[in-house]
Design a protein around this motif. Structure first.
Motif, PDB file in Angstrom:
ATOM      1  N   GLN A  40      -0.146   9.949   1.145  1.00 50.29           N
ATOM      2  CA  GLN A  40      -1.306   8.511   0.824  1.00 50.29           C
ATOM      3  C   GLN A  40      -2.328   8.199   0.232  1.00 50.29           C
ATOM      4  O   GLN A  40      -3.696   9.435   1.700  1.00 50.29           O
ATOM      5  N   GLY A  41      -3.174   8.465  -0.539  1.00 49.58           N
ATOM      6  CA  GLY A  41      -4.816   8.682  -0.888  1.00 49.58           C
ATOM      7  C   GLY A  41      -5.054   9.939  -1.440  1.00 49.58           C
ATOM      8  O   GLY A  41      -6.567  10.279  -2.046  1.00 49.58           O
ATOM      9  N   LYS A  42      -3.619  10.708  -1.391  1.00 50.65           N
ATOM     10  CA  LYS A  42      -4.618  12.153  -1.723  1.00 50.65           C
ATOM     11  C   LYS A  42      -4.642  11.973  -3.352  1.00 50.65           C
ATOM     12  O   LYS A  42      -3.610  11.337  -4.699  1.00 50.65           O
ATOM     13  N   ASN A  43      -5.198  11.875  -4.320  1.00 51.91           N
ATOM     14  CA  ASN A  43      -5.428  12.904  -5.487  1.00 51.91           C
ATOM     15  C   ASN A  43      -4.566  13.279  -5.750  1.00 51.91           C
ATOM     16  O   ASN A  43      -4.200  15.019  -5.825  1.00 51.91           O
ATOM     17  N   PRO A  44      -3.224  12.979  -7.046  1.00 50.41           N
ATOM     18  CA  PRO A  44      -2.689  14.318  -7.856  1.00 50.41           C
ATOM     19  C   PRO A  44      -3.102  15.081  -8.742  1.00 50.41           C
ATOM     20  O   PRO A  44      -2.186  16.929  -8.811  1.00 50.41           O
ATOM     21  N   THR A  91      -2.713   3.396  10.970  1.00 50.22           N
ATOM     22  CA  THR A  91      -2.917   4.205  10.813  1.00 50.22           C
ATOM     23  C   THR A  91      -2.237   5.095  10.292  1.00 50.22           C
ATOM     24  O   THR A  91      -2.634   6.420   9.596  1.00 50.22           O
ATOM     25  N   SER A  92      -1.147   4.959   9.274  1.00 43.92           N
ATOM     26  CA  SER A  92      -0.282   5.577   8.479  1.00 43.92           C
ATOM     27  C   SER A  92      -0.941   5.542   7.257  1.00 43.92           C
ATOM     28  O   SER A  92      -0.332   6.087   6.052  1.00 43.92           O
ATOM     29  N   LEU A  93      -1.596   4.069   7.258  1.00 39.82           N
ATOM     30  CA  LEU A  93      -2.237   3.974   5.519  1.00 39.82           C
ATOM     31  C   LEU A  93      -3.032   4.930   5.386  1.00 39.82           C
ATOM     32  O   LEU A  93      -4.611   5.263   6.111  1.00 39.82           O
ATOM     33  N   SER A  94      -3.863   5.442   4.211  1.00 39.68           N
ATOM     34  CA  SER A  94      -4.840   6.352   4.195  1.00 39.68           C
ATOM     35  C   SER A  94      -6.297   5.563   4.154  1.00 39.68           C
ATOM     36  O   SER A  94      -5.845   3.650   4.326  1.00 39.68           O
ATOM     37  N   SER A  95      -7.540   5.858   4.689  1.00 43.56           N
ATOM     38  CA  SER A  95      -8.627   5.166   5.210  1.00 43.56           C
ATOM     39  C   SER A  95      -9.509   4.703   3.645  1.00 43.56           C
ATOM     40  O   SER A  95      -9.726   3.557   4.359  1.00 43.56           O
ATOM     41  N   ASP A  96      -8.731   4.710   2.361  1.00 42.36           N
ATOM     42  CA  ASP A  96      -9.350   3.960   1.245  1.00 42.36           C
ATOM     43  C   ASP A  96      -8.084   2.828   1.216  1.00 42.36           C
ATOM     44  O   ASP A  96      -7.898   1.171   0.370  1.00 42.36           O
ATOM     45  N   ASN A  97      -7.470   2.808   1.464  1.00 39.84           N
ATOM     46  CA  ASN A  97      -6.003   1.361   1.349  1.00 39.84           C
ATOM     47  C   ASN A  97      -7.043  -0.287   1.717  1.00 39.84           C
ATOM     48  O   ASN A  97      -7.736  -0.068   3.221  1.00 39.84           O
ATOM     49  N   PRO A  98      -7.039  -0.905   1.471  1.00 41.06           N
ATOM     50  CA  PRO A  98      -7.529  -2.201   1.665  1.00 41.06           C
ATOM     51  C   PRO A  98      -7.172  -3.101   2.386  1.00 41.06           C
ATOM     52  O   PRO A  98      -7.319  -3.479   4.221  1.00 41.06           O
ATOM     53  N   ALA A  99      -5.317  -2.470   3.084  1.00 44.55           N
ATOM     54  CA  ALA A  99      -4.699  -3.026   4.195  1.00 44.55           C
ATOM     55  C   ALA A  99      -5.252  -2.532   5.407  1.00 44.55           C
ATOM     56  O   ALA A  99      -5.621  -3.874   6.662  1.00 44.55           O
ATOM     57  N   ARG A 100      -5.907  -1.234   5.612  1.00 40.24           N
ATOM     58  CA  ARG A 100      -6.475  -0.548   6.673  1.00 40.24           C
ATOM     59  C   ARG A 100      -7.368  -1.334   6.650  1.00 40.24           C
ATOM     60  O   ARG A 100      -8.092  -1.730   7.740  1.00 40.24           O
ATOM     61  N   LYS A 101      -8.714  -1.110   5.800  1.00 36.51           N
ATOM     62  CA  LYS A 101      -9.674  -1.588   5.866  1.00 36.51           C
ATOM     63  C   LYS A 101     -10.188  -3.243   6.157  1.00 36.51           C
ATOM     64  O   LYS A 101     -11.177  -3.560   7.088  1.00 36.51           O
ATOM     65  N   TRP A 102      -9.220  -4.115   5.653  1.00 37.31           N
ATOM     66  CA  TRP A 102      -9.309  -5.596   6.114  1.00 37.31           C
ATOM     67  C   TRP A 102      -8.997  -5.383   7.420  1.00 37.31           C
ATOM     68  O   TRP A 102      -9.445  -6.525   8.471  1.00 37.31           O
TER      69      TRP A 102
END
Length: 169
Positions: A53-57, A92-103
């Motif tokens: 998650q969060g990694k550009n392919p 913590t399993s969500l990427s650092s740029d995931n809105p859910a984690r930020k919120w």
């Protein structure tokens, strides 16, 4: 993890089969959780396309899928789960740029994401969530020539006096 060449080859084969079976449209799950299978300014890359998650392919799968569908006169409909974030409650399993984690990490927006039944969901009653969902759809219809948007929310929990269900009655 697919690369652009292998992904394109797979999609063209799949769409050729659709045409051979007289189909006229494809509906593709482009946001099954709180991440995207396309280049998004709002949601991180899906682990399903890049392995993490969060990694550009390194390529945009949605561009390929829409273009290849239209080459075959197939309509392309983008299928979204707007509220489902994760099948886990681990932020913590969500990427650092995931809105859910930020919120979650901010006391003022922590209720934008709810944990229920071992899963995470965006809270549709929150203005920030509503804006995120609307902006995510606007982004798709502005940047890609999709022929339709489909929302799928049967995963959002509903409540009854006797048990918790995972679909609306």
């Amino acid at each position: 993890t697919p690369n652009k060449t292998n992904f394109t080859k797979f999609i063209t084969h799949l769409y050729d089969q659709c045409v051979a079976n007289n189909m006229n449209a494809v509906i593709v799950h482009v946001r099954p959780f709180g991440y995207a299978i396309y280049d998004s300014s709002y949601f991180p890359w899906s682990k399903y396309i890049s392995g993490k998650q969060g990694k550009n392919p390194g390529f945009d799968p949605l561009t390929i899928m829409v273009n290849e569908a239209h080459k075959r006169n197939l309509e392309f409909h983008a299928w979204l789960n707007p509220y489902r974030v994760s099948f886990s409650t681990s932020y913590t399993s969500l990427s650092s740029d995931n809105p859910a984690r930020k919120w979650h990490n901010s006391s003022s927006t922590s209720r934008n994401v709810l944990s229920f039944g071992g899963k995470l969901y965006y809270n549709p009653s929150k203005t920030e969530v509503q804006k995120l969902i609307i902006n995510g759809v606007k982004e798709i219809v502005t940047n890609y020539k999709v022929d339709g948007i489909h929302f799928d929310d049967y995963f959002y929990p509903s409540f009854s006096s006797s048990n918790v269900k995972t679909s609306f009655d």
